[in-house]
Design an enzyme around this catalytic site. Structure first.
Site, PDB file in Angstrom:
ATOM      1  N   GLU A   1      19.441  19.654 111.603  1.00  0.00           N
ATOM      2  CA  GLU A   1      19.492  18.816 110.399  1.00  0.00           C
ATOM      3  C   GLU A   1      18.339  19.169 109.476  1.00  0.00           C
ATOM      4  OE1 GLU A   1      21.007  17.302 108.218  1.00  0.00           O
ATOM      5  OE2 GLU A   1      21.244  15.194 108.741  1.00  0.00           O
TER       6      GLU A   1
ATOM      7  N   VAL B   1      12.142  15.953  97.804  1.00  0.00           N
ATOM      8  CA  VAL B   1      12.022  17.397  97.961  1.00  0.00           C
ATOM      9  C   VAL B   1      13.366  18.098  97.789  1.00  0.00           C
ATOM     10  CG1 VAL B   1       9.938  17.366  99.375  1.00  0.00           C
ATOM     11  CG2 VAL B   1      12.173  17.162 100.478  1.00  0.00           C
TER      12      VAL B   1
ATOM     13  N   ASP C   1      19.052  19.355  98.189  1.00  0.00           N
ATOM     14  CA  ASP C   1      19.479  19.302  96.792  1.00  0.00           C
ATOM     15  C   ASP C   1      19.174  17.978  96.122  1.00  0.00           C
ATOM     16  OD1 ASP C   1      22.640  17.865  96.301  1.00  0.00           O
ATOM     17  OD2 ASP C   1      21.589  17.751  98.215  1.00  0.00           O
TER      18      ASP C   1
ATOM     19  N   ASP D   1      14.909  10.819 107.641  1.00  0.00           N
ATOM     20  CA  ASP D   1      14.069   9.803 107.007  1.00  0.00           C
ATOM     21  C   ASP D   1      14.325   8.447 107.665  1.00  0.00           C
ATOM     22  OD1 ASP D   1      16.511   9.279 105.629  1.00  0.00           O
ATOM     23  OD2 ASP D   1      15.815  10.340 103.868  1.00  0.00           O
TER      24      ASP D   1
ATOM     25  N   ARG E   1      19.498  23.865  95.817  1.00  0.00           N
ATOM     26  CA  ARG E   1      19.642  24.275  97.218  1.00  0.00           C
ATOM     27  C   ARG E   1      19.154  25.698  97.462  1.00  0.00           C
ATOM     28  NH1 ARG E   1      22.637  20.545 100.112  1.00  0.00           N
ATOM     29  NH2 ARG E   1      24.257  19.440  98.977  1.00  0.00           N
TER      30      ARG E   1
ATOM     31  N   LYS F   1      25.610  19.514 103.956  1.00  0.00           N
ATOM     32  CA  LYS F   1      25.384  20.831 103.441  1.00  0.00           C
ATOM     33  C   LYS F   1      23.918  21.206 103.519  1.00  0.00           C
ATOM     34  CE  LYS F   1      28.856  20.201  99.829  1.00  0.00           C
ATOM     35  NZ  LYS F   1      29.047  20.083  98.393  1.00  0.00           N
TER      36      LYS F   1
ATOM     37  N   LYS G   1      10.328  12.652 107.688  1.00  0.00           N
ATOM     38  CA  LYS G   1       9.620  11.646 106.878  1.00  0.00           C
ATOM     39  C   LYS G   1       9.415  10.408 107.749  1.00  0.00           C
ATOM     40  CE  LYS G   1      11.296  12.637 102.194  1.00  0.00           C
ATOM     41  NZ  LYS G   1      11.978  12.033 101.034  1.00  0.00           N
TER      42      LYS G   1
END
Length: 179
Positions: free
Chosen positions: A98, A152, A158, A102, A164, A42, A130
């Site tokens: 996306e 974040v 979220d 990370d 969000r 999401k 990241k």
């Protein structure tokens, strides 16, 4: 700023300007093609929506919901497809959109899966990167922002299905997620 945010990392204006810049770069690459733009649900939904609005080329849209996490906060080491594509990728140029990369596990495995399914090409476009968290040998083809290793939220990202809708990227206070 939301009371649960320590500070704003990226403003609405910064996000809009950089998303437009990246979208126009991608647009130039695929100007004579009709790629399938795949949003990863999401978290990418707001970034995805803004990104595709800046594209001038014809595109087809689709979504996937994938996770490498079970019920815990540690990766299960297995890609879990919760919602698969509605379209066949065989012979298609695919752009994965996306929210954040990370460790790289999800995107490395997703790219391999789409390639295995016969995609002509797979490009990865991320909002946030990241680099310090990377465990897999994968990098986005296009990235809007490199960020430090902070928790974040906002602009689609979220914590516990909250935050969000914040129009910026904020750093969540530790007191919120370390309860």
């Amino acid at each position: 700023m939301h009371k649960d945010c320590e500070r704003i990392m990226l403003t609405e204006e910064q996000l809009r300007a950089r998303v437009k810049e990246v979208a126009l770069q991608v647009d130039e690459i695929y100007k004579d093609k009709r790629p399938l733009v795949v949003g990863i649900l999401k978290g990418s939904i707001i970034f995805y929506s803004d990104f595709i609005r800046f594209l001038t080329m014809p595109v087809e849209l689709d979504f996937m919901a994938v996770s490498s996490y079970g019920s815990g906060a540690v990766s299960s080491g297995k890609l879990n497809i919760k919602k698969d594509l509605d379209r066949d990728v065989a012979g298609r140029d695919v752009i994965i959109v996306e929210d954040i990369i990370d460790s790289g596990f999800t995107l490395a495995n997703l790219k391999a899966l789409l390639t295995e399914r016969g995609a002509a090409s797979v490009m990865i476009v991320t909002l946030l990167n990241k680099k310090d968290r990377r465990e897999y040998d994968i990098a986005p083809d296009y990235n809007c922002f490199d960020i430090e290793n902070e928790f974040v939220v906002g602009y689609g990202l979220d914590y516990n299905e909250q935050y969000r809708s914040l129009p910026y990227i904020g750093i969540l206070k530790r007191s919120v997620y370390e309860k």
